[in-house]
Design an enzyme around this catalytic site. Structure first.
Site, PDB file in Angstrom:
ATOM      1  N   THR A 128       0.816  -1.217   0.000  1.00  0.00           N
ATOM      2  CA  THR A 128       0.000   0.000   0.000  1.00  0.00           C
ATOM      3  C   THR A 128       0.852   1.272   0.000  1.00  0.00           C
ATOM      4  OG1 THR A 128      -1.711  -1.205   1.188  1.00  0.00           O
ATOM      5  CG2 THR A 128      -1.819   1.197   1.301  1.00  0.00           C
ATOM      6  N   GLU A 129       0.396   2.270  -0.764  1.00  0.00           N
ATOM      7  CA  GLU A 129       1.008   3.602  -0.748  1.00  0.00           C
ATOM      8  C   GLU A 129      -0.098   4.627  -0.518  1.00  0.00           C
ATOM      9  OE1 GLU A 129       3.243   4.155  -4.377  1.00  0.00           O
ATOM     10  OE2 GLU A 129       4.398   2.315  -4.048  1.00  0.00           O
ATOM     11  N   ALA A 132      -2.201   4.598  -3.464  1.00  0.00           N
ATOM     12  CA  ALA A 132      -2.505   3.277  -4.015  1.00  0.00           C
ATOM     13  C   ALA A 132      -2.955   2.355  -2.886  1.00  0.00           C
ATOM     14  CB  ALA A 132      -1.278   2.690  -4.719  1.00  0.00           C
ATOM     15  N   GLY A 133      -4.267   2.364  -2.609  1.00  0.00           N
ATOM     16  CA  GLY A 133      -4.859   1.488  -1.592  1.00  0.00           C
ATOM     17  C   GLY A 133      -5.584   0.362  -2.305  1.00  0.00           C
ATOM     18  N   ILE A 159       2.161  -0.457   6.667  1.00  0.00           N
ATOM     19  CA  ILE A 159       2.805  -1.768   6.548  1.00  0.00           C
ATOM     20  C   ILE A 159       2.882  -2.414   7.941  1.00  0.00           C
ATOM     21  CG2 ILE A 159       4.797  -3.028   5.653  1.00  0.00           C
ATOM     22  CD1 ILE A 159       3.042  -1.249   3.633  1.00  0.00           C
ATOM     23  N   ARG A 270     -25.809 -13.103  33.823  1.00  0.00           N
ATOM     24  CA  ARG A 270     -26.305 -11.779  34.202  1.00  0.00           C
ATOM     25  C   ARG A 270     -27.811 -11.838  34.494  1.00  0.00           C
ATOM     26  NH1 ARG A 270     -25.580  -6.841  36.378  1.00  0.00           N
ATOM     27  NH2 ARG A 270     -26.717  -5.205  35.276  1.00  0.00           N
ATOM     28  N   GLU A 365      -6.776  -6.063   4.082  1.00  0.00           N
ATOM     29  CA  GLU A 365      -6.523  -7.258   3.256  1.00  0.00           C
ATOM     30  C   GLU A 365      -7.455  -7.288   2.036  1.00  0.00           C
ATOM     31  OE1 GLU A 365      -4.594  -9.846   5.395  1.00  0.00           O
ATOM     32  OE2 GLU A 365      -4.166 -11.107   3.652  1.00  0.00           O
ATOM     33  N   GLU A 369     -15.694  -4.322  -0.697  1.00  0.00           N
ATOM     34  CA  GLU A 369     -16.285  -3.851  -1.962  1.00  0.00           C
ATOM     35  C   GLU A 369     -15.487  -4.406  -3.149  1.00  0.00           C
ATOM     36  OE1 GLU A 369     -15.601  -1.986   0.636  1.00  0.00           O
ATOM     37  OE2 GLU A 369     -17.458  -0.938   1.174  1.00  0.00           O
TER      38      GLU A 369
HETATM   39  C1  LIG Z   1      -4.430  -1.670  10.347  1.00  0.00           C
HETATM   40  C2  LIG Z   1      -4.068  -1.796   8.899  1.00  0.00           C
HETATM   41  C3  LIG Z   1      -3.086  -2.707   8.516  1.00  0.00           C
HETATM   42  C4  LIG Z   1      -2.684  -2.790   7.175  1.00  0.00           C
HETATM   43  N1  LIG Z   1      -1.646  -3.631   6.851  1.00  0.00           N
HETATM   44  C5  LIG Z   1      -1.142  -3.568   5.578  1.00  0.00           C
HETATM   45  C6  LIG Z   1       0.058  -4.297   5.243  1.00  0.00           C
HETATM   46  O1  LIG Z   1       0.635  -5.024   6.066  1.00  0.00           O
HETATM   47  N2  LIG Z   1       0.581  -4.162   3.988  1.00  0.00           N
HETATM   48  C7  LIG Z   1      -0.016  -3.373   3.049  1.00  0.00           C
HETATM   49  O2  LIG Z   1       0.505  -3.294   1.943  1.00  0.00           O
HETATM   50  N3  LIG Z   1      -1.172  -2.695   3.330  1.00  0.00           N
HETATM   51  C8  LIG Z   1      -1.729  -2.772   4.572  1.00  0.00           C
HETATM   52  N4  LIG Z   1      -2.866  -2.047   4.884  1.00  0.00           N
HETATM   53  C9  LIG Z   1      -3.535  -1.269   3.842  1.00  0.00           C
HETATM   54  C10 LIG Z   1      -4.868  -1.907   3.425  1.00  0.00           C
HETATM   55  O3  LIG Z   1      -4.621  -3.022   2.608  1.00  0.00           O
HETATM   56  C11 LIG Z   1      -5.706  -0.813   2.720  1.00  0.00           C
HETATM   57  O4  LIG Z   1      -6.182   0.031   3.776  1.00  0.00           O
HETATM   58  C12 LIG Z   1      -6.859  -1.360   1.931  1.00  0.00           C
HETATM   59  O5  LIG Z   1      -6.402  -2.025   0.793  1.00  0.00           O
HETATM   60  C13 LIG Z   1      -7.829  -0.245   1.487  1.00  0.00           C
HETATM   61  O6  LIG Z   1      -7.125   0.835   0.930  1.00  0.00           O
HETATM   62  P1  LIG Z   1      -7.407   2.321   1.465  1.00  0.00           P
HETATM   63  O7  LIG Z   1      -7.380   2.306   2.940  1.00  0.00           O
HETATM   64  O8  LIG Z   1      -6.465   3.230   0.765  1.00  0.00           O
HETATM   65  O9  LIG Z   1      -8.896   2.623   1.046  1.00  0.00           O
HETATM   66  P2  LIG Z   1      -9.431   3.189  -0.405  1.00  0.00           P
HETATM   67  O10 LIG Z   1      -8.860   2.362  -1.499  1.00  0.00           O
HETATM   68  O11 LIG Z   1      -9.167   4.668  -0.400  1.00  0.00           O
HETATM   69  O12 LIG Z   1     -10.943   2.900  -0.274  1.00  0.00           O
HETATM   70  C14 LIG Z   1     -11.848   3.748   0.452  1.00  0.00           C
HETATM   71  C15 LIG Z   1     -13.266   3.224   0.242  1.00  0.00           C
HETATM   72  O13 LIG Z   1     -13.602   3.282  -1.141  1.00  0.00           O
HETATM   73  C16 LIG Z   1     -14.005   2.004  -1.594  1.00  0.00           C
HETATM   74  N5  LIG Z   1     -13.548   1.768  -2.980  1.00  0.00           N
HETATM   75  C17 LIG Z   1     -12.338   2.040  -3.516  1.00  0.00           C
HETATM   76  N6  LIG Z   1     -12.298   1.656  -4.792  1.00  0.00           N
HETATM   77  C18 LIG Z   1     -13.507   1.107  -5.065  1.00  0.00           C
HETATM   78  C19 LIG Z   1     -14.093   0.501  -6.224  1.00  0.00           C
HETATM   79  N7  LIG Z   1     -13.410   0.342  -7.357  1.00  0.00           N
HETATM   80  N8  LIG Z   1     -15.360   0.063  -6.135  1.00  0.00           N
HETATM   81  C20 LIG Z   1     -16.068   0.168  -4.972  1.00  0.00           C
HETATM   82  N9  LIG Z   1     -15.577   0.726  -3.855  1.00  0.00           N
HETATM   83  C21 LIG Z   1     -14.306   1.178  -3.894  1.00  0.00           C
HETATM   84  C22 LIG Z   1     -13.310   1.013  -0.664  1.00  0.00           C
HETATM   85  O14 LIG Z   1     -13.954  -0.221  -0.649  1.00  0.00           O
HETATM   86  C23 LIG Z   1     -13.398   1.749   0.669  1.00  0.00           C
HETATM   87  O15 LIG Z   1     -14.663   1.540   1.242  1.00  0.00           O
HETATM   88  C24 LIG Z   1      -3.312  -1.986   6.205  1.00  0.00           C
HETATM   89  C25 LIG Z   1      -4.322  -1.094   6.589  1.00  0.00           C
HETATM   90  C26 LIG Z   1      -4.698  -0.981   7.907  1.00  0.00           C
HETATM   91  C27 LIG Z   1      -5.764   0.031   8.290  1.00  0.00           C
END
Ligand SMILES: Cc1cc2nc3c(=O)[nH]c(=O)nc-3n(C[C@H](O)[C@H](O)[C@H](O)COP(=O)(O)OP(=O)(O)OC[C@H]3O[C@@H](n4cnc5c(N)ncnc54)[C@H](O)[C@@H]3O)c2cc1C
Length: 381
Positions: A128-129, A132-133, A159, A270, A365, A369
């Site tokens: 993740t960046e 780039a989520g 991460i 309870r 993970e 959605e």
């Molecule tokens: C506690 C924690 C631990 C993590 N650990 C790791 C790790 O070890 N390594 C790593 O690489 N990453 C890690 N992550 C990142 C995690 O994988 C991302 O948070 C996740 O993939 C979602 O990305 P985002 O948070 O940027 O959300 P966004 O991508 O910004 O999404 C926001 C909302 O929009 C929705 N959305 C986005 N695109 C679409 C679409 N095309 N259609 C419908 N809905 C959409 C999403 O479902 C979500 O509800 C971690 C995150 C957290 C919070």
């Protein structure tokens, strides 16, 4: 015919898990670690010595060659006894070991698999960046060729377990000219590499799985750091998602069962209006709905484990299990909180911790959605 009864060997392994968890991570120890933000990395060598971290791997590397159904049973049982242990177990097996088995080179397997199985090494995923989520193919962290390997520059975020890890499987852009997916490669970066630094991200829960922003400032790695073929990092990583999603799902089922068990015990103990609250139909129905969701999720996970164990395609079922189990956990903890009421809201409440931590799993993970979109795509939409 489908057989739901674990065999004698599986039952013996589950007993080993029960004894280990009762000794090393009883509920009060989990509470202490949660309050102190103390990840259970120190338990990895013992998990290794018990053979748990080698379950699905070849004997030549120190593994037990158990099939994926056994792994799923252990993931679920660890989720029941203490999800913080399931989290590192899944990271070693579902992510680290299975990445090496799926797209690591023979030399990488030789070099790292025995250490992972022994609990001496830990890989974290740096995907993740900031921009780039869910759109993971949008990663920008750059890996440029050097005379002897690669030089990485950029930043990753969220991460998990980065600081406790020995290596970060870093998903990097190695060809800025290629189309989005094709320009991405996976590189194994040691966490003590010069130029690599990290800062913790303060967060809401899952305190025993600390997450970090990771900075790559001219980090040099050798040619042998490349995992899989150049430009194939995204495709390679995608092949291992079923293990990670399946592991998360199975541990969610265990944690959800724990929420049901805690709520059931409370409902019996309870007393209000002269009766245990479990005598009220509103509470009974809530518990029945909780248990039904957990049982449905368990079936989805066992089905996935059977598909993986028998070598069948399971991409869709991995997404399904992840969605069903994460939502079952949220359902069970949400309603569990209602049954415990003030007793669940106290800072030391286990139900409160389960509820708070469960919030992550419908977007962590791979957001649910996105899973639903993958399922819809597999249906031809
Ligand atoms: C506690 C924690 C631990 C993590 N650990 C790791 C790790 O070890 N390594 C790593 O690489 N990453 C890690 N992550 C990142 C995690 O994988 C991302 O948070 C996740 O993939 C979602 O990305 P985002 O948070 O940027 O959300 P966004 O991508 O910004 O999404 C926001 C909302 O929009 C929705 N959305 C986005 N695109 C679409 C679409 N095309 N259609 C419908 N809905 C959409 C999403 O479902 C979500 O509800 C971690 C995150 C957290 C919070």
């Amino acid at each position: 015919m489908i057989d739901f009864q674990p065999d004698d060997e599986q039952l013996a392994i589950l007993e080993t898990v029960d004894r280990f968890m009762a000794r090393r991570l009883p509920p009060e120890e989990q509470r202490r670690r949660d309050e102190g933000h103390a990840p259970p990395y120190d338990l990895l060598p013992e998990m290794g010595a018990l053979g748990l971290l080698g379950l699905p791997f070849p004997a030549a590397f120190g593994g037990l060659e158990a099939d994926w159904r056994t792994v799923a049973l252990v993931q679920e049982r660890m989720g029941l006894r203490g999800r913080m242990a399931a989290s590192i177990f899944n990271r070693v097996i579902g992510f680290g070991g299975m990445s090496l088995m799926t797209y690591g080179s023979p030399a990488q397997r030789e070099a790292f698999l025995p250490g992972l199985i022994a609990g001496e090494l830990l890989f974290a995923l740096a995907l993740t960046e900031a921009d780039a989520g869910s759109d993971a193919a949008g990663v920008k962290l750059k890996a440029a060729r050097t005379a002897s390997g690669w030089r990485l520059n950029g930043r990753k975020t969220w991460i998990s377990d980065a600081q406790g890890a020995s290596h970060l499987v870093t998903i990097a852009r190695t060809d800025p000219e290629a189309s989005r997916h094709a320009g991405i490669s996976a590189l194994l970066v040691p966490t003590d590499a010069p130029g690599l630094s990290m800062t913790p991200i303060p967060k809401l829960g899952n305190n025993c799985m600390p997450s970090f922003e990771v900075f790559y400032d001219n980090v040099d790695v050798g040619e042998d750091a490349l995992m899989g073929a150049e430009g194939q990092g995204f495709a390679a990583m995608s092949q291992t998602l079923k293990y990670g999603r399946g592991g998360l799902a199975a541990s969610c089922v265990g944690a959800a069962q724990r929420a049901v068990d805690l709520a059931l015990a409370h409902a019996k103990e309870r007393v209000q209006f002269g009766r245990p609250i479990g005598a009220f139909q509103a509470v009974q129905h809530r518990l029945a709905d909780m248990q039904m969701r957990v049982d449905q999720a368990r079936l989805a996970c066992w089905h996935l484990a059977w598909l993986i164990a028998t070598g069948r395609d399971s991409t869709r079922e991995a997404s399904q299990a992840k969605v069903i189990a994460s939502e079952a956990l949220q359902y069970a903890t949400h309603h569990g909180m209602q049954i415990l009421a003030s007793a669940g809201y106290a800072a030391e409440s286990e139900m409160g911790r389960l509820w708070r931590d469960a919030r992550l799993f419908s977007f962590g993970e791979g957001a649910n959605e996105i899973q639903r979109s993958l399922i819809a795509r597999s249906m031809g939409l």
